[in-house]
Design a protein around this motif. Structure first.
Motif, PDB file in Angstrom:
ATOM      1  N   TRP A 792       0.827  -1.209   0.000  1.00  0.00           N
ATOM      2  CA  TRP A 792       0.000   0.000   0.000  1.00  0.00           C
ATOM      3  C   TRP A 792       0.862   1.260   0.000  1.00  0.00           C
ATOM      4  N   LEU A 859      -6.892  -4.901  -3.587  1.00  0.00           N
ATOM      5  CA  LEU A 859      -7.459  -3.598  -3.250  1.00  0.00           C
ATOM      6  C   LEU A 859      -7.015  -2.541  -4.255  1.00  0.00           C
ATOM      7  N   ARG A 860      -5.723  -2.539  -4.592  1.00  0.00           N
ATOM      8  CA  ARG A 860      -5.219  -1.581  -5.584  1.00  0.00           C
ATOM      9  C   ARG A 860      -5.812  -1.872  -6.964  1.00  0.00           C
ATOM     10  N   GLN A 863      -9.244  -0.440  -7.149  1.00  0.00           N
ATOM     11  CA  GLN A 863      -9.212   1.020  -7.300  1.00  0.00           C
ATOM     12  C   GLN A 863      -8.824   1.415  -8.728  1.00  0.00           C
ATOM     13  N   LEU A 874     -14.478  -2.910  -7.325  1.00  0.00           N
ATOM     14  CA  LEU A 874     -14.410  -2.048  -6.145  1.00  0.00           C
ATOM     15  C   LEU A 874     -15.708  -2.120  -5.342  1.00  0.00           C
ATOM     16  N   VAL A 879     -16.022  -3.414   2.648  1.00  0.00           N
ATOM     17  CA  VAL A 879     -14.888  -2.745   3.277  1.00  0.00           C
ATOM     18  C   VAL A 879     -14.807  -3.040   4.768  1.00  0.00           C
ATOM     19  N   ARG A 895      -9.255   1.569   4.733  1.00  0.00           N
ATOM     20  CA  ARG A 895     -10.702   1.407   4.623  1.00  0.00           C
ATOM     21  C   ARG A 895     -11.376   2.719   4.211  1.00  0.00           C
ATOM     22  N   SER A 897     -10.065   5.154   2.532  1.00  0.00           N
ATOM     23  CA  SER A 897      -9.747   5.416   1.129  1.00  0.00           C
ATOM     24  C   SER A 897     -10.655   4.614   0.205  1.00  0.00           C
ATOM     25  N   LEU A 898     -10.868   3.346   0.549  1.00  0.00           N
ATOM     26  CA  LEU A 898     -11.739   2.490  -0.273  1.00  0.00           C
ATOM     27  C   LEU A 898     -13.184   2.971  -0.209  1.00  0.00           C
ATOM     28  N   ASP A 901     -13.538   5.954  -2.455  1.00  0.00           N
ATOM     29  CA  ASP A 901     -13.545   5.534  -3.859  1.00  0.00           C
ATOM     30  C   ASP A 901     -14.866   4.880  -4.235  1.00  0.00           C
ATOM     31  N   GLN A 902     -15.438   4.124  -3.293  1.00  0.00           N
ATOM     32  CA  GLN A 902     -16.742   3.514  -3.576  1.00  0.00           C
ATOM     33  C   GLN A 902     -17.818   4.582  -3.762  1.00  0.00           C
TER      34      GLN A 902
END
Length: 989
Positions: A792, A859-860, A863, A874, A879, A895, A897-898, A901-902
């Motif tokens: 990460w 995860l990456r 994204q 995604l 999450v 979490r 960040s995800l 993005d969601q």
């Protein structure tokens, strides 16, 4: 155990088994072999000596006489009485006359023992109470015991007992802390028996297998008892003068009576004996040396830190000792703790220039950062040089320019500025700084500046001037018999030969320089030469050797000289492309690009764009090849690039666009001016193909091509140009079969070294590692966390990682455990992947995964896919359920960040995707709700999309939303939501 009597005192009775006791299988096996009359368990308190002997006594079929000794047994009468009682309890015998000398009494006891039995084991526990007073008796007893009899002694102090003589004579075997410490398996069994989930590896690091430390670790969460308290309890009864002296010993890993001489003042009489008899964890090393347990040293060092004056004096002493041993880096660190900047500067005067010459810039940068105040100019200058070489270019350059403006710069600084200018493609600036430096420099720095001068001349196409400088330096070095300076200059001289296309001479120069540096063990200084030699190996078709050398060079460059990484990665990409691994080549070029950006090396951009042109051209991807060509033309503005690099790619670009005349002109210039030997050979070969296409092949051209290719490996020349050579190969196969190009192109074969290994890290409820379709077992829970952290964040210092994974702890045991995690993870990756190098190198003060490992993190990937217009992966991530055992702030930030993005992806679906493809928008929203049924925002986004495109389905979606709120949270839709959907007619009440 055979017993003749069941009655006796606690001291003559075998102890009962402890609750959840670990059976020491390996140690018991050693005790169970009666091959010697004596066995001594010699270890500090807490190593389970009594427990082990009791386990043996309860399980053996041999008769056992058990005696736990105590303070009163120093008295001969008391010891004799207790020994007789032990035999009476175990065997039912008493001497006819229980008085007299100890050996006489034992003779009378043994006379009454049966002679036809299996023999008897005599166990003397806690024998430190009698070894000093009755050691001679015990030794004589072992010497005189009848066949089959044994004495088993447990003690933490053998003083007075002639242990060395008995071991040498073969009468006694010894079990020490090495045999008695818990193994990993025994620790795991112990934790399981107590239903505890501590990490075994971490516990083993902090305890070093000391059983009592492991046992006490189980109490820390429920009781205020830990190993430090145990050590405090053991220290408290010691004499005051011994306690007062102990903090001064905290910085010594080995203790002996000679320490008083080292300290320069007397220690209390018998201090070491007092500590051993107190049962403190001191492991005997022989010759009067003892190793104190790390936990004891940590405790004493904390005590020392509370005594500032003594702490400074102790570190001052250690600094002076390290300096006497010529360990100047250790001396400098201790001088820092002693608050002696004068000593730091004295040590650094010799150390820093040596580190610069050795190219150990990482260590130089670390040590230079320790100065507590205003460092002298020479210190700051070398610190700036180290910063330039370790990825802190802006800081280093700023410091050098400040010193330049203040007229404080020496030749070292000018050499660094010249080198930096060259890396930026500012060859005039390189020349200016080199000349200015030569005006103020002396000694070996003049050689470095002269080499920068030669480099500038060459880059400005003043080849004769450059060669003159290097020739002069080589003659001087040889006249002085200075091999290392000669090798250093040869690394620049080969460049002058390369630019003049004197390739055979250059190979000899490279061989000479390599042989000198290898003979002197100068691995770091050989890095630049080895980088060039690897490319020679590739040209010659020695691909296995080249792959191995590149792997070694990349590992070394990562640790010490990242400036060489772009060239190494590009060479590796070329090797992969030759062997048909385009994906691997693209990955290596991406690594080269990343390093060039981080180190700000625009001078290398033309080579990178040229490599990308070959990558795309070899796959006939002309659109991307054209993009790379345009970037190459923009970057190659310098005359040296336009004349010696660009023509080959101008010719290839023209061939791709069927511009025969332009191609011929450019390729003719390339055969004449390209300094890369394979580039010149490629241009010659492509001209031959153009001649064949136009029906103009001549015998002279064929002979010249054959002569060129005989000295090279053909696949290493033609790997990127197959699209233009098929017709030529067919013609040569029919009309000139002896030509090296004749026949079909050989199918590329896989590299023997897995230089582009595929890994996949899947983060679900747990962290999992996969190699292809095979799961890889992570050795420790923290190994998975560390792997995820590095993926990460990219890279991190020890401080960064401890802050996140250990909540900022500075506990030494966490530091040690971190090192265990790194070692275990490295080994796991090497074993699973067969990776030839270090998969997790420590480089430039930070840890990072080896860039040549092609690692994917789900995860990456989710994204990245969402940012490229595909949010499905995604939105399927739940999450809140990711890595549920991780509660640290760093993972909560992931979490967050995800989640962000969601939310952005939901907005994209409602907006752009919904307008362009309503059906896809509805499908994606439904998938997101199924993946995250308890997420309110996802439900609301689905309802809004349905209202726009499938209004008949919206009411049922709204009811599902209401039920979810009630079931998961005990709530109802907010007043705002109800009002909005009522206005839309979704609800009627």
């Amino acid at each position: 155990m055979t017993q003749f009597s069941s009655r006796g005192s606690a001291r003559t009775t075998v102890p009962r088994a402890l609750p959840s006791e670990v059976i020491r299988v390996d140690a018991l096996a050693q005790l169970s072999v009666p091959d010697r009359p004596g066995v001594v368990l010699l270890a500090p308190s807490g190593y389970g000596k009594t427990t082990l002997l009791a386990q043996y006594a309860r399980n053996t079929t041999r008769p056992v006489v058990w005696l736990s000794l105590g303070p009163g047994d120093e008295d001969t009468a008391v010891f004799r009485k207790n020994l007789c009682q032990a035999f009476h309890v175990a065997c039912g015998v008493l001497p006819t006359d229980p008085t007299g000398a100890l050996l006489d009494v034992m003779d009378r006891i043994l006379e009454q023992m049966p002679t036809d039995g299996p023999g008897v084991d005599i166990v003397l526990d806690r024998a430190e109470h009698v070894t000093q007073t009755h050691g001679a008796f015990l030794a004589a007893l072992i010497d005189l015991l009848p066949e089959g009899y044994r004495v088993l002694i447990a003690t933490y102090d053998s003083q007075g007992f002639p242990l060395a003589r008995l071991v040498a004579s073969g009468h006694v075997s010894v079990l020490t802390t090495e045999h008695l410490r818990f193994t990993d398996q025994e620790t795991a069994t112990f934790l399981q028996a107590h239903d505890r989930g501590q990490d075994v590896a971490q516990l083993m690091v902090s305890s070093e297998g000391w059983p009592v430390s492991i046992a006490l670790s189980l109490l820390e969460s429920t009781a205020q008892v830990d190993i430090n308290q145990l050590l405090h309890d053991a220290l408290t009864p010691l004499p005051t003068e011994v306690l007062a002296a102990l903090p001064d010993l905290a910085l010594f890993d080995e203790w002996s009576d000679d320490l008083s001489d080292v300290l320069g003042r007397p220690l209390p009489p018998e201090w070491l004996t007092t500590l051993r008899r107190a049962g403190l964890p001191l492991t005997p090393l022989g010759r009067g040396l003892y190793r104190p347990h790390r936990l004891l040293l940590n405790l004493l060092e904390r005590q020392l830190q509370r005594l500032p004056d003594r702490n400074r004096q102790a570190h001052l002493l250690r600094a002076q000792m390290a300096a006497q041993d010529h360990d100047l880096s250790t001396a400098l660190r201790h001088a820092r703790r002693a608050e002696r900047p004068d000593l730091m500067e004295a040590y650094a005067r010799d150390l820093f220039p040596a580190l610069r010459v050795q190219l150990d810039f990482t260590l130089l940068n670390e040590l230079a950062g320790l100065h507590p105040g205003r460092a002298p100019d020479w210190w700051l200058e070398l610190q700036a040089v180290a910063q330039l070489e370790t990825g802190q270019g802006e800081a280093g350059l700023s410091l050098l320019h400040t010193m330049l403006n203040a007229r404080q710069l020496s030749g070292v600084g000018f050499a660094a500025l010249a080198l930096h200018a060259a890396r930026q493609g500012n060859f005039e600036g390189q020349l200016t700084h080199a000349q200015a430096g030569l005006d103020v420099a002396d000694g070996t720095v003049r050689t470095a500046l002269a080499m920068q001068l030669a480099s500038a001349f060459i880059s400005l196409e003043r080849f004769a001037d450059g060669e003159q400088v290097t020739d002069d330096l080589i003659r001087q070095a040889r006249a002085q018999g200075d091999d290392l300076t000669e090798a250093n200059v040869l690394s620049m001289h080969q460049y002058t030969l390369l630019m003049q296309r004197r390739w055979m001479e250059r190979e000899e120069v490279l061989r000479r320089a390599r042989s000198i540096l290898q003979a002197h063990g100068q691995r770091r200084r050989a890095l630049q030469i080895d980088t060039e030699w690897a490319q020679v190996l590739i040209e010659q078709g020695q691909h296995d050797e080249a792959a191995a050398l590149l792997t070694e060079c990349i590992e070394l460059a990562l640790r010490t000289q990242p400036i060489h990484l772009p060239t190494l990665y590009q060479a590796l990409a070329r090797l992969k492309l030759i062997r048909g691994d385009r994906d691997g080549a693209a990955h290596s070029l991406a690594n080269a690009r990343d390093v060039m950006r981080s180190l700000n090396l625009p001078v290398l951009l033309p080579f990178l764009h040229a490599s990308h042109f070959d990558l795309h051209g070899s796959a006939a991807d002309l659109e991307r090849a054209d993009q790379a060509y345009a970037q190459l033309r923009d970057a190659a503005q310098r005359p040296i690039f336009r004349r010696h690099l660009l023509p080959l790619f101008e010719g290839l670009h023209a061939l791709d666009h069927r511009q025969a005349d332009a191609a011929r002109a450019a390729l003719s210039a390339a055969t004449r001016d390209c300094v890369d030997r394979t580039h010149a050979a490629r241009a010659q070969t492509l001209l031959l193909a153009l001649d064949a296409q136009q029906g103009q092949l001549s015998r002279a051209a064929l002979d010249a091509s054959r002569h060129t290719l005989q000295a090279l490996d053909v696949p290493s020349v033609t790997y990127a140009d197959q699209r233009h050579l098929s017709a030529l190969r067919a013609y040569l196969a029919a009309h000139c079969p002896e030509h090296p190009l004749a026949g079909q192109a050989a199918a590329p074969t896989a590299l023997p070294d897995p230089v582009s290994v595929g890994l996949r890290v899947e983060v679900g409820r747990k962290i999992e590692l996969w190699a292809g379709d095979q799961p890889v077992k992570l050795p420790l829970a923290k190994a998975g966390e560390l792997l995820l952290w590095l993926l990460w964040h990219g890279r991190g210092t020890l401080h960064d990682i401890l802050n996140d994974l250990w909540d900022g702890s500075r506990d030494p045991k966490h530091h040690e455990y971190f090192r265990v995690v790194v070692r275990r993870l490295r080994q796991t990756l090497k074993d699973a992947l067969g990776f030839p190098g270090d998969p997790l190198p420590y480089a430039q003060g930070a840890y990072a995964l080896q860039p040549e490992l092609n690692v994917a993190l789900n995860l990456r990937a989710a994204q990245d896919a969402a940012r490229n217009g595909d949010p499905a992966q995604l939105l399927r991530l739940h999450v809140d359920a990711l890595a549920t055992d991780l509660t640290s702030d760093w993972f909560e930030a992931i979490r967050d960040s995800l989640r962000q993005d969601q939310l952005y992806a939901l907005g994209e679906i409602e907006g752009r995707i919904s307008m362009n493809d309503p059906g896809l928008a509805v499908t994606l929203m439904k998938q997101a709700v199924r993946a995250q049924p308890a997420d309110a925002e996802t439900h609301l986004a689905l309802i809004r999309v349905l209202l726009r495109h499938e209004p008949s389905s919206a009411p049922s979606a709204f009811q599902a939303y209401r039920l979810m709120l009630e079931r998961e949270y005990g709530e109802v839709p907010s007043r705002e939501v109800l009002s909005r959907f009522r206005d839309l007619g979704l609800i009627t009440a």
